[in-house]
Write a protein that holds these residues in place. Sequence first.
Motif, PDB file in Angstrom:
ATOM      1  N   ALA A 172       0.847  -1.195   0.000  1.00 21.75           N
ATOM      2  CA  ALA A 172       0.000   0.000   0.000  1.00 21.75           C
ATOM      3  C   ALA A 172       0.881   1.243   0.000  1.00 21.75           C
ATOM      4  N   PHE A 173       0.785   2.008  -1.069  1.00 15.99           N
ATOM      5  CA  PHE A 173       1.669   3.164  -1.266  1.00 15.99           C
ATOM      6  C   PHE A 173       0.858   4.456  -1.261  1.00 15.99           C
ATOM      7  N   SER A 174       1.430   5.523  -0.685  1.00 16.65           N
ATOM      8  CA  SER A 174       0.718   6.799  -0.636  1.00 16.65           C
ATOM      9  C   SER A 174       1.533   7.961  -1.173  1.00 16.65           C
ATOM     10  N   GLY A 175       2.841   7.765  -1.330  1.00 18.00           N
ATOM     11  CA  GLY A 175       3.698   8.855  -1.761  1.00 18.00           C
ATOM     12  C   GLY A 175       4.326   9.596  -0.604  1.00 18.00           C
ATOM     13  N   GLY A 176       3.904   9.275   0.616  1.00 22.84           N
ATOM     14  CA  GLY A 176       4.487   9.888   1.805  1.00 22.84           C
ATOM     15  C   GLY A 176       5.771   9.182   2.218  1.00 22.84           C
ATOM     16  N   LYS A 177       6.465   9.748   3.201  1.00 21.18           N
ATOM     17  CA  LYS A 177       7.774   9.228   3.612  1.00 21.18           C
ATOM     18  C   LYS A 177       7.696   7.797   4.133  1.00 21.18           C
TER      19      LYS A 177
ATOM     20  N   VAL B 104      13.016   6.774   9.857  1.00 21.23           N
ATOM     21  CA  VAL B 104      12.500   6.913   8.489  1.00 21.23           C
ATOM     22  C   VAL B 104      13.381   7.863   7.683  1.00 21.23           C
ATOM     23  N   TRP B 105      13.642   9.054   8.242  1.00 20.16           N
ATOM     24  CA  TRP B 105      14.412  10.046   7.490  1.00 20.16           C
ATOM     25  C   TRP B 105      15.857   9.621   7.282  1.00 20.16           C
ATOM     26  N   GLN B 106      16.451   8.973   8.262  1.00 21.38           N
ATOM     27  CA  GLN B 106      17.823   8.495   8.088  1.00 21.38           C
ATOM     28  C   GLN B 106      17.895   7.424   6.993  1.00 21.38           C
ATOM     29  N   PHE B 107      16.879   6.565   6.962  1.00 20.88           N
ATOM     30  CA  PHE B 107      16.843   5.516   5.948  1.00 20.88           C
ATOM     31  C   PHE B 107      16.717   6.118   4.553  1.00 20.88           C
ATOM     32  N   LEU B 108      15.811   7.080   4.394  1.00 20.71           N
ATOM     33  CA  LEU B 108      15.581   7.683   3.078  1.00 20.71           C
ATOM     34  C   LEU B 108      16.750   8.561   2.634  1.00 20.71           C
ATOM     35  N   ASN B 109      17.308   9.325   3.577  1.00 22.03           N
ATOM     36  CA  ASN B 109      18.346  10.298   3.213  1.00 22.03           C
ATOM     37  C   ASN B 109      19.755   9.720   3.138  1.00 22.03           C
ATOM     38  N   TYR B 110      20.045   8.730   3.972  1.00 19.78           N
ATOM     39  CA  TYR B 110      21.425   8.255   4.063  1.00 19.78           C
ATOM     40  C   TYR B 110      21.634   6.792   3.669  1.00 19.78           C
TER      41      TYR B 110
ATOM     42  N   SER C  43       5.494   5.365   3.324  1.00 22.05           N
ATOM     43  CA  SER C  43       5.309   4.395   2.246  1.00 22.05           C
ATOM     44  C   SER C  43       6.570   4.298   1.390  1.00 22.05           C
ATOM     45  N   GLN C  44       7.334   5.386   1.288  1.00 25.65           N
ATOM     46  CA  GLN C  44       8.614   5.323   0.605  1.00 25.65           C
ATOM     47  C   GLN C  44       9.569   4.377   1.345  1.00 25.65           C
ATOM     48  N   ALA C  45       9.623   4.533   2.664  1.00 29.23           N
ATOM     49  CA  ALA C  45      10.495   3.672   3.474  1.00 29.23           C
ATOM     50  C   ALA C  45      10.077   2.214   3.317  1.00 29.23           C
ATOM     51  N   LEU C  46       8.773   1.969   3.321  1.00 28.85           N
ATOM     52  CA  LEU C  46       8.252   0.610   3.154  1.00 28.85           C
ATOM     53  C   LEU C  46       8.668   0.044   1.799  1.00 28.85           C
ATOM     54  N   TYR C  47       8.500   0.841   0.749  1.00 34.68           N
ATOM     55  CA  TYR C  47       8.832   0.416  -0.613  1.00 34.68           C
ATOM     56  C   TYR C  47      10.315   0.023  -0.709  1.00 34.68           C
ATOM     57  N   HIS C  48      11.190   0.874  -0.181  1.00 31.70           N
ATOM     58  CA  HIS C  48      12.628   0.647  -0.334  1.00 31.70           C
ATOM     59  C   HIS C  48      13.159  -0.447   0.601  1.00 31.70           C
ATOM     60  N   ILE C  49      12.550  -0.631   1.760  1.00 28.79           N
ATOM     61  CA  ILE C  49      13.001  -1.730   2.622  1.00 28.79           C
ATOM     62  C   ILE C  49      12.568  -3.060   2.005  1.00 28.79           C
ATOM     63  N   ALA C  50      11.424  -3.069   1.300  1.00 28.66           N
ATOM     64  CA  ALA C  50      10.980  -4.279   0.604  1.00 28.66           C
ATOM     65  C   ALA C  50      11.923  -4.579  -0.565  1.00 28.66           C
ATOM     66  N   LYS C  51      12.369  -3.526  -1.269  1.00 29.64           N
ATOM     67  CA  LYS C  51      13.353  -3.700  -2.332  1.00 29.64           C
ATOM     68  C   LYS C  51      14.649  -4.267  -1.771  1.00 29.64           C
TER      69      LYS C  51
ATOM     70  N   VAL D 151       0.799  -7.006   7.054  1.00 23.54           N
ATOM     71  CA  VAL D 151       2.147  -7.052   7.620  1.00 23.54           C
ATOM     72  C   VAL D 151       2.662  -5.613   7.696  1.00 23.54           C
ATOM     73  N   ASN D 152       3.151  -5.220   8.868  1.00 23.63           N
ATOM     74  CA  ASN D 152       3.604  -3.850   9.116  1.00 23.63           C
ATOM     75  C   ASN D 152       5.104  -3.833   9.412  1.00 23.63           C
ATOM     76  N   PRO D 153       5.948  -3.864   8.389  1.00 23.18           N
ATOM     77  CA  PRO D 153       7.400  -4.006   8.595  1.00 23.18           C
ATOM     78  C   PRO D 153       8.094  -2.859   9.313  1.00 23.18           C
ATOM     79  N   ILE D 154       7.577  -1.616   9.197  1.00 20.61           N
ATOM     80  CA  ILE D 154       8.268  -0.485   9.820  1.00 20.61           C
ATOM     81  C   ILE D 154       7.511   0.016  11.052  1.00 20.61           C
ATOM     82  N   LEU D 155       6.736  -0.854  11.648  1.00 22.17           N
ATOM     83  CA  LEU D 155       5.890  -0.481  12.780  1.00 22.17           C
ATOM     84  C   LEU D 155       6.676   0.170  13.915  1.00 22.17           C
ATOM     85  N   GLU D 156       7.885  -0.308  14.176  1.00 22.95           N
ATOM     86  CA  GLU D 156       8.674   0.168  15.315  1.00 22.95           C
ATOM     87  C   GLU D 156       9.583   1.344  14.971  1.00 22.95           C
TER      88      GLU D 156
END
Length: 308
Positions: A30-35, A200-206, A37-45, A189-194
């Motif tokens: 489930a994607f929304s374009g927010g940070k 989130v920002w460290q994962f996306l930015n760095y 769902s971005q984190a979810l998308y890339h951790i799944a990748k 399944v909620n992979p980034i629940l914790e």
Amino acid sequence: MRRIYKESIDLLKRSESLALKYHPDGFYLAFSGGKDSQALYHIAKMAGVKFRAHMALTSVDPPEVIRFVKTHYPDVVLHKPKDSIYNIAFKRKFLLPSRIIRWCCAELKEEGGAGTVCLTGIRKAESVRRSKRSSVEVSNRSFAGNIDEFYKFQKEQIGKKLKNLNVDQFAEQGETEIRCVGGKDKIIVNPILEWSDEDVWQFLNYIVKVEHCELYDRGYTRIGCICCPMSSYSNKIRELKEYPHVKRNWIRTIKQIRAEGIHDNMLTNNYFGEGTEDEICEQIFNWWISGKSYDEWYADTFLQLKLF
């Protein structure tokens, strides 16, 4: 890599076989374009699991979000609504969605992924309500727990169904043909629940180093539907200044509902002061976006004026 990211990857890998049993595409992300769902998308990748990302449009999506998704995530499947949120409100004859009755989500978003294993980007840090969520859940609320507990639950459910159908539990195709959810239900399944906001920002930015939607740079802390009932009053006011067409559309919908003779006494003139039809409908709209009960809103809007 930080432990919290590794734990998310582990959950995804351990639940992938389950997702593939329900759909050949694997997970329904489930994607929304927010940070989040971005984190979810890339951790799944990063986990290397099979999934297909889907975004349910609502007709009140910020245009910046849609442009961002189309540009940076062209593989995301965009689902246009069968009807606009305004027409749905009119057909329901039930004014507008609220924190208590959020029919908008049920109508426009929650049915997506029915009968699949659905990945969401919800996090406990977002709200008190979400702090009580579990890493694995069933949408019909029959289960909430971790992945090990779910597999145990699923085995018990399959065993019961096989017994009721008088099928040998060891027969060929036995467990593969009987599942613990069906119809509109789904395993969540909620992979980034914790994860925290910082995670989130460290994962996306760095870690994955990807761009984010411009609305965050303009001061938005939450990206979602314009005038979402779950958004703060100050956010709604800001959104209405930037997207005035949303207010015009809602007021037009309120007029249509009133013209049809809705049975809700809250929409009668006596509750919203005297004035023209336009003025009354705007007062109804103002009450809705305030997020207050009618009594609170009435006291703040009318009773205080009488004190001066």
